[in-house]
Every structure is written in C-alpha cells, then in structure tokens.
Motif scaffolding. Sequence first.
Motif, PDB file in Angstrom:
ATOM      1  N   ARG A 251      -7.664   5.105  -9.702  1.00  0.00           N
ATOM      2  CA  ARG A 251      -7.946   5.461  -8.482  1.00  0.00           C
ATOM      3  C   ARG A 251      -7.481   4.385  -7.724  1.00  0.00           C
ATOM      4  NH1 ARG A 251     -14.140   5.832  -7.994  1.00  0.00           N
ATOM      5  NH2 ARG A 251     -13.595   6.532  -5.860  1.00  0.00           N
ATOM      6  N   PRO A 252      -6.663   4.718  -6.520  1.00  0.00           N
ATOM      7  CA  PRO A 252      -6.169   3.909  -5.284  1.00  0.00           C
ATOM      8  C   PRO A 252      -7.529   3.158  -4.613  1.00  0.00           C
ATOM      9  CG  PRO A 252      -6.140   6.204  -4.547  1.00  0.00           C
ATOM     10  CD  PRO A 252      -6.655   6.406  -6.002  1.00  0.00           C
ATOM     11  N   LEU A 253      -7.296   2.126  -4.226  1.00  0.00           N
ATOM     12  CA  LEU A 253      -8.296   1.373  -3.500  1.00  0.00           C
ATOM     13  C   LEU A 253      -7.588   0.688  -2.131  1.00  0.00           C
ATOM     14  CD1 LEU A 253     -11.044   0.104  -3.510  1.00  0.00           C
ATOM     15  CD2 LEU A 253     -10.018  -1.714  -4.585  1.00  0.00           C
ATOM     16  N   ALA A 254      -8.024   0.773  -1.069  1.00  0.00           N
ATOM     17  CA  ALA A 254      -7.776   0.154   0.197  1.00  0.00           C
ATOM     18  C   ALA A 254      -8.483  -1.224   0.581  1.00  0.00           C
ATOM     19  CB  ALA A 254      -7.845   1.097   1.620  1.00  0.00           C
ATOM     20  N   LEU A 255      -7.651  -2.308   0.336  1.00  0.00           N
ATOM     21  CA  LEU A 255      -7.991  -3.699   0.525  1.00  0.00           C
ATOM     22  C   LEU A 255      -8.573  -3.972   2.077  1.00  0.00           C
ATOM     23  CD1 LEU A 255      -5.876  -5.976  -1.769  1.00  0.00           C
ATOM     24  CD2 LEU A 255      -8.348  -4.854  -2.140  1.00  0.00           C
ATOM     25  N   ASP A 256      -8.004  -2.933   2.926  1.00  0.00           N
ATOM     26  CA  ASP A 256      -8.353  -3.424   4.386  1.00  0.00           C
ATOM     27  C   ASP A 256      -9.701  -2.644   4.877  1.00  0.00           C
ATOM     28  OD1 ASP A 256      -7.617  -0.955   4.269  1.00  0.00           O
ATOM     29  OD2 ASP A 256      -6.164  -1.079   5.959  1.00  0.00           O
ATOM     30  N   GLN A 257     -10.313  -1.846   3.713  1.00  0.00           N
ATOM     31  CA  GLN A 257     -11.705  -1.397   4.377  1.00  0.00           C
ATOM     32  C   GLN A 257     -12.752  -2.418   4.395  1.00  0.00           C
ATOM     33  OE1 GLN A 257     -13.467   1.023   1.039  1.00  0.00           O
ATOM     34  NE2 GLN A 257     -11.781   0.286  -0.002  1.00  0.00           N
TER      35      GLN A 257
ATOM     36  N   ALA B 224       0.702  -0.966  -0.117  1.00  0.00           N
ATOM     37  CA  ALA B 224       0.052   0.069   0.020  1.00  0.00           C
ATOM     38  C   ALA B 224       1.034   1.364  -0.077  1.00  0.00           C
ATOM     39  CB  ALA B 224      -0.839  -0.189   1.203  1.00  0.00           C
ATOM     40  N   ARG B 225       1.995   1.071   0.643  1.00  0.00           N
ATOM     41  CA  ARG B 225       2.928   2.294   0.751  1.00  0.00           C
ATOM     42  C   ARG B 225       3.660   2.621  -0.748  1.00  0.00           C
ATOM     43  NH1 ARG B 225       4.327   0.550   5.975  1.00  0.00           N
ATOM     44  NH2 ARG B 225       6.073  -0.963   4.998  1.00  0.00           N
ATOM     45  N   LEU B 226       3.403   1.578  -1.473  1.00  0.00           N
ATOM     46  CA  LEU B 226       3.853   1.845  -2.977  1.00  0.00           C
ATOM     47  C   LEU B 226       2.961   2.393  -3.766  1.00  0.00           C
ATOM     48  CD1 LEU B 226       6.046  -1.615  -3.020  1.00  0.00           C
ATOM     49  CD2 LEU B 226       6.975   0.851  -2.388  1.00  0.00           C
ATOM     50  N   VAL B 227       1.859   2.309  -3.609  1.00  0.00           N
ATOM     51  CA  VAL B 227       0.651   2.852  -4.597  1.00  0.00           C
ATOM     52  C   VAL B 227       0.827   4.280  -4.850  1.00  0.00           C
ATOM     53  CG1 VAL B 227      -1.733   3.151  -4.778  1.00  0.00           C
ATOM     54  CG2 VAL B 227      -0.862   1.137  -3.814  1.00  0.00           C
ATOM     55  N   ALA B 228       1.264   5.194  -3.969  1.00  0.00           N
ATOM     56  CA  ALA B 228       1.273   6.611  -4.037  1.00  0.00           C
ATOM     57  C   ALA B 228       2.405   6.818  -5.038  1.00  0.00           C
ATOM     58  CB  ALA B 228       1.523   7.126  -2.844  1.00  0.00           C
ATOM     59  N   PRO B 229       3.646   6.432  -4.751  1.00  0.00           N
ATOM     60  CA  PRO B 229       4.626   6.631  -5.708  1.00  0.00           C
ATOM     61  C   PRO B 229       4.425   6.269  -7.293  1.00  0.00           C
ATOM     62  CG  PRO B 229       5.461   5.707  -3.718  1.00  0.00           C
ATOM     63  CD  PRO B 229       4.157   5.624  -3.613  1.00  0.00           C
ATOM     64  N   LEU B 230       3.780   5.142  -7.298  1.00  0.00           N
ATOM     65  CA  LEU B 230       3.388   4.461  -8.787  1.00  0.00           C
ATOM     66  C   LEU B 230       2.340   5.414  -9.329  1.00  0.00           C
ATOM     67  CD1 LEU B 230       3.628   2.666 -10.876  1.00  0.00           C
ATOM     68  CD2 LEU B 230       1.889   0.972  -9.714  1.00  0.00           C
ATOM     69  N   LEU B 231       1.181   5.901  -8.420  1.00  0.00           N
ATOM     70  CA  LEU B 231       0.198   6.685  -9.186  1.00  0.00           C
ATOM     71  C   LEU B 231       0.811   8.189  -9.674  1.00  0.00           C
ATOM     72  CD1 LEU B 231      -3.247   5.817  -7.228  1.00  0.00           C
ATOM     73  CD2 LEU B 231      -2.339   4.822  -9.421  1.00  0.00           C
ATOM     74  N   GLU B 232       1.582   8.678  -8.575  1.00  0.00           N
ATOM     75  CA  GLU B 232       2.378   9.926  -8.884  1.00  0.00           C
ATOM     76  C   GLU B 232       3.187   9.748 -10.254  1.00  0.00           C
ATOM     77  OE1 GLU B 232       5.306  13.080  -6.791  1.00  0.00           O
ATOM     78  OE2 GLU B 232       4.660  11.051  -5.759  1.00  0.00           O
ATOM     79  N   ARG B 233       3.772   8.574 -10.496  1.00  0.00           N
ATOM     80  CA  ARG B 233       4.546   8.924 -11.712  1.00  0.00           C
ATOM     81  C   ARG B 233       3.625   8.278 -12.922  1.00  0.00           C
ATOM     82  NH1 ARG B 233       6.677   9.459 -15.394  1.00  0.00           N
ATOM     83  NH2 ARG B 233       8.695   8.779 -16.261  1.00  0.00           N
ATOM     84  N   LEU B 234       2.445   7.754 -12.656  1.00  0.00           N
ATOM     85  CA  LEU B 234       1.653   7.486 -13.774  1.00  0.00           C
ATOM     86  C   LEU B 234       1.033   8.899 -14.073  1.00  0.00           C
ATOM     87  CD1 LEU B 234      -0.033   4.319 -13.193  1.00  0.00           C
ATOM     88  CD2 LEU B 234       1.606   4.570 -14.800  1.00  0.00           C
ATOM     89  N   ALA B 235       0.795   9.737 -13.286  1.00  0.00           N
ATOM     90  CA  ALA B 235       0.291  10.917 -13.413  1.00  0.00           C
ATOM     91  C   ALA B 235       0.968  11.857 -14.175  1.00  0.00           C
ATOM     92  CB  ALA B 235      -0.447  11.633 -12.249  1.00  0.00           C
ATOM     93  N   ARG B 236       2.317  11.917 -13.767  1.00  0.00           N
ATOM     94  CA  ARG B 236       3.383  12.791 -14.162  1.00  0.00           C
ATOM     95  C   ARG B 236       3.360  12.513 -15.780  1.00  0.00           C
ATOM     96  NH1 ARG B 236       6.736  12.512 -10.597  1.00  0.00           N
ATOM     97  NH2 ARG B 236       8.091  10.910 -11.610  1.00  0.00           N
ATOM     98  N   GLY B 237       3.190  11.029 -15.968  1.00  0.00           N
ATOM     99  CA  GLY B 237       3.475  10.719 -17.367  1.00  0.00           C
ATOM    100  C   GLY B 237       2.132  10.964 -18.098  1.00  0.00           C
ATOM    101  N   ALA B 238       1.081  11.194 -17.563  1.00  0.00           N
ATOM    102  CA  ALA B 238      -0.198  11.435 -18.190  1.00  0.00           C
ATOM    103  C   ALA B 238       0.035  12.970 -18.604  1.00  0.00           C
ATOM    104  CB  ALA B 238      -1.178  11.122 -17.540  1.00  0.00           C
ATOM    105  N   ALA B 239       0.682  13.621 -17.714  1.00  0.00           N
ATOM    106  CA  ALA B 239       0.436  15.387 -17.862  1.00  0.00           C
ATOM    107  C   ALA B 239       1.646  15.591 -18.775  1.00  0.00           C
ATOM    108  CB  ALA B 239       0.747  15.976 -16.599  1.00  0.00           C
ATOM    109  N   GLU B 240       2.525  15.117 -19.509  1.00  0.00           N
ATOM    110  CA  GLU B 240       3.349  15.377 -20.039  1.00  0.00           C
ATOM    111  C   GLU B 240       2.864  15.763 -21.333  1.00  0.00           C
ATOM    112  OE1 GLU B 240       5.944  12.022 -20.852  1.00  0.00           O
ATOM    113  OE2 GLU B 240       6.909  12.144 -18.741  1.00  0.00           O
TER     114      GLU B 240
END
Length: 637
Positions: free
Chosen positions: A520-526, A494-510
């Motif tokens: 969208r992120p999802l928490a499996l412990d909810q 779960a701690r690796l989701v944010a860096p991955l989505l951030e890198r994907l968003a930066r790639g989409a904004a290029e």
Amino acid sequence: MSATKAPSAGGAAPDPARPGVPVEPARLLRALRRNARAIALAAALSGVAGAAIAVTLVKREFEAGVVLVWEQAVGRDEVAHELQTVLDSVKIPKNLEKVRERLHLQTPIEVLGQRVSTVSSSESKVVTIKARADDPELAAKLTDTVVEVFFENRLENARERLLEQAQNQEKAVAAARDAVAAARKAYDELRAAHGIADLPGETQAAIEQAARIRTEGELARVEMEAEEARLESLRKVASKEPPTTVLSESEILPDSQKLAQARADLVALRAQLAPEHPRVQALEAQVASLEQRVAESPAPMTAGRIVGRNPQWETAREGLTHATAQRDAAMKKRQTYAELVAAAESSVARLSKIEGEASALLSALHLAEQQLAERKDRLARTEDAIRAPSVGFRVLSPARAPTFPVKSRRRLVAIAIPLLGLLGAALAVLARAVWGLRAHVGTELAFWGRGPVVATSTWPRDPEALDDLAADLGDAWRGSSGTTLVAGLGEAEARLVAPLLERLARGAAEPGAPPGPQIRPLALDQALPPLRRAARRAARVLVLVEAGKRSGLDLGGVASRLGRSDGIGFVLLGVAPDLASLPDHVGDTRAFWRAGADAAATPAPADAPPQQPAPPPRLMTRARSPAPQRAQRRGGG
C-alpha cells in the motif's frame, strides 16, 4: 489486511549495530577519479604559478665568510673568554651603523645584525666572520665591509689605549729618573766619607781574590797529598821489585814447524792437482801424522834465556826521586797560599764594616736604574705600537662571492604550491562529494536512515532499470508476510511510488506468479497520528529516497515521524551509473522482510477495524493529496 502487532514507538532505543558508513570511501575514490582531469589541470596551473612565484617573489640567501686567526697572546684558560669578548664587538651598533652607511643600505640595524654571524674555535684561535645577503656579490662585499669596520674599530680602540698607556708610562719614567738621582747621590756621599771609589767593586774584588787564593791553597794541599800518596806507592813498588829479571827466553817446537810447512805444501799442491792424486793423498797422510804427534808431544823446550837489570825497579827508583822533589815544592806552595789567604780575609773584613749600609744604598741604586730601564723600554714599545697598532687578527682567507645559496625556498615553493594546488583540488572534489552529508549510495543511506537498504537502482535516471528494480523487490516482497507500506521521502520520490507499485502489481498479475502480501502507498506529509497509526499497524515501511538529494538530517527524522524504530527499510533510486557497482543491499534485509511473520501471530488491537480482503494496490501520485482522499486511505489502512 491481517492484523499486525504495532512496532515499538519512537521512544525505543535504536539498534547499536548501525549499518553502513556516513561517507562511502569508494564513492570518494570514484569522485576523485571522475574529476582526475580537473585535479591534474589545477596541479599544472599551480605548478606554473609556483614556478613564477619562486622566481619573482621568493628570495635566496647567499653567505660569504672571511677566515681570521687570532694572534693575541693570552693564557690557555683565557682563550675562549677573551676571544668571545672580542668577537662580541663585531656586531655592536656603532660598527653596524658604519657598515650600513658605507654600503648605502636601508636595512634596520637589528636585521643587519642578524645577517652577520661569527664562529670561533678556542683550540686553534681560528675565527670565521660570515654575512648573508640576497645577492652573492653583496654578501661578499658585506662581509669585507664588516671585517674592515671591525679592524678599524680595533685599531682606533688600540691607539687610544696605547696613547693613554704612553702618558702614564712617561710619568712613570720621570719618577724613576728622580729615584735614580736620589739613590746615586746617597751612595756617592757614602763613598766620599770612607774614601772608597768603588765599594762594591773593591769588596767584590777582595772577596773574589780571597776565594781564589783559598781555592788555590786547597789545590796546593790536594797536590801535596797526592805527591805523598804517589811517593808512598813508589816506595812499595820499589820494595817489591827485584833489581834483576829475565829479559828474553826462546823455546823449540820442531813438530809444530814441520806441521805448518806440510800444511802450506798441501794447500799449494791442492791448487795444482786433483784430490785423488797420489802426491796429494801422501801429503794429507803426512799432515795427519804430524797433527797427531803435535797433539801428543810434551810442552816446548827452552832453548835460551837472557838476564839483566829490572826496568820496573829502575822506573820506580826514578819516580821516587821525582815525587820527593814534587812533594817538597807542594808543601812550600801551601804555606805561601796560607799567608795570602790571611791577608785577603783581613782586607775583606775591613771592607765589610761599611758593606751593609753601602750594599743597601747600592741595591737601591741598581733597583732604581733597573726600573728606569724597564719603564723606558716599555715606553719605547708603546710608542712603536702607537705608530703601527695591531688589530690582533690576521686574514687567512678573504671573502669570495658564493656560487650557491645557503638558504633558498624557491625549490620548496615550486614544489609545495603544485602539491597544495593538487591537494586543494582534491579536497574541493571531496568537499563537494560530502557536502550536506547527502546519501548517494546504499551504505550512506543505511547509516543516516538507521535502517536496511533493500534495493538500489539507477531508475529513474535509467528508465530501463525499473524492471530490474521491480523484479528485485518482487522476489523479496512475495517471500514476506503482512502489509508493506511504500512511501516517498519527499515530493519528488512520492511521484515515483505509483510507477513502482504499478510495475509490482503487473508482475504479481503475471500467469504463474505466486500471490504476495499487501503493498500500500503511504504519504509521509499527512497528519502525524494517522501516519504513525498506519505505520505501526503495518509489518514494514519501505521508504523511497532519491540519491544525492537527501541529507542525513532528513533521513534521520524518518523513524521519529513514523513513530517506530524498526521495520523501516529504504530503496535508493537514481544512483549514478559509476556507483551502481557498490552494494545494493545493506543491513539486515532478511529481518526487514520477516517482520510480518511475527506481526501475523499477534492479535489485533481492540480498536482495529475489521479486516477486509486485500484490495489491489492503490498508488499515490502526489505527496500532498486532498484531505478526503487521505482520510479514505487512512480508513482503508
């Protein structure tokens, strides 16, 4: 976010074409290669230990043998049975106990009997007694002792048997002596009653004399008949032969004499002159002329004849006179022998009157004497055998200390222990590699997760690999439709989701990058209801899994927790560098990214909230977020 059709619930049957494998063979091979030095070291240490164990603990067996030949005289059909009966006595407890006492062994009788064996051949009567021991000298000594005790037991048994036979034979000899005395007394009384010194001798002499006289009388008769036949033959010869006959006669052959002389001269002349000489040729012509005359000449002419008394006639007359005298003598001899035969037959008839009783008594006497002699002879042989009894065997080849063992497990132990060490080390490495059935590569993650693996990466082990992972996911994500939920399987992922989505968003904004669907992120412990509702409304769910940290049970529960059996994909992170060359896409990844196209054509459920413009990706930094935030995210979903 556009409305999508909810995927099937967890009750739907999974796809029978399960991707991947439970354990990747290539990973096991790389594990063996990675630990090759440790495995080799374990094999080397096992080899040293195996050699030490083989030398110190593993014993060898040496076998020595004595070759004997059985000299017992038995029938051909009884050889096998009798010989086997004798050999069975080699390992009787009594003999084995003596062997153990003489060699001062502590081995149990049963074990000692197993070390001794016998091999026999009924055809050649050759027997081999073998013994095994841990030491070659002990094997030879054990074999000699077994044979020695066996021979002693045979001698002792033979002596006891012979002593018993001798006692019985002495009784039999005494009984035979009494029988002989009784038979002789009865016979002597019969002779005294009839005044005969030796009835059998006199009867036999009378019979032999009568037979001899009868034979000589027959010979005289044959001689008389022969003389009469000879006399008759001489009479016939004398009647046929004339008193006079031609004694000699000469013939004249003049040409033949000349031819013989000419041939002799020709032979002598050829020896002196050549064949072409005129004298030789002239003599050859003369010989040829004489040969023709001899061939054409008439029969030879008689030159003279001498006539005198016929010698055959004179011989026949002399033989006739002599044969007449011989015939008269033979007739007289025949008459004399006829008288002698009558006298001998009269004597035999007189003796035959008492011959029956005397013969019975004499036969009983002879039989008793014969039995007495046989029993004495048997007793004498038995006494000789008692003084020097025979074991019935002769040693052909004595026991020798063997040079090589017949059975040794040292080599097997020295080879097997290193192999077992090598195999054990390899199995330990493989067991460590498969322990817990954890997913280390994409094929294993796809098998246990029952879904496709859309990407594998060495990130976060290798920080620079994040760009490659984002580029790989970005290309696939931009070609899809619908909402993609990204979740970490556990707190670490779960701690690796944010860096991955951030890198994907930066790639989409290029600049120049085409817009893509929502991520969208999802928490499996909810809580399960909101989690499953969000998963069913999304086109797909992408689950991040860290390599080597999640077991098959953890991965198999993802579909049940999300409440759907399809549209679930996985991304494997932190792959070991030596496993990065294995396939990074496993399963039907195209079907996973195309899931949004079908969902977009399906109308939204009645209770679905109105669609809002796609917000920028929101990142979940922890698996356990505060409740208000989880509610807000569920509402935004």
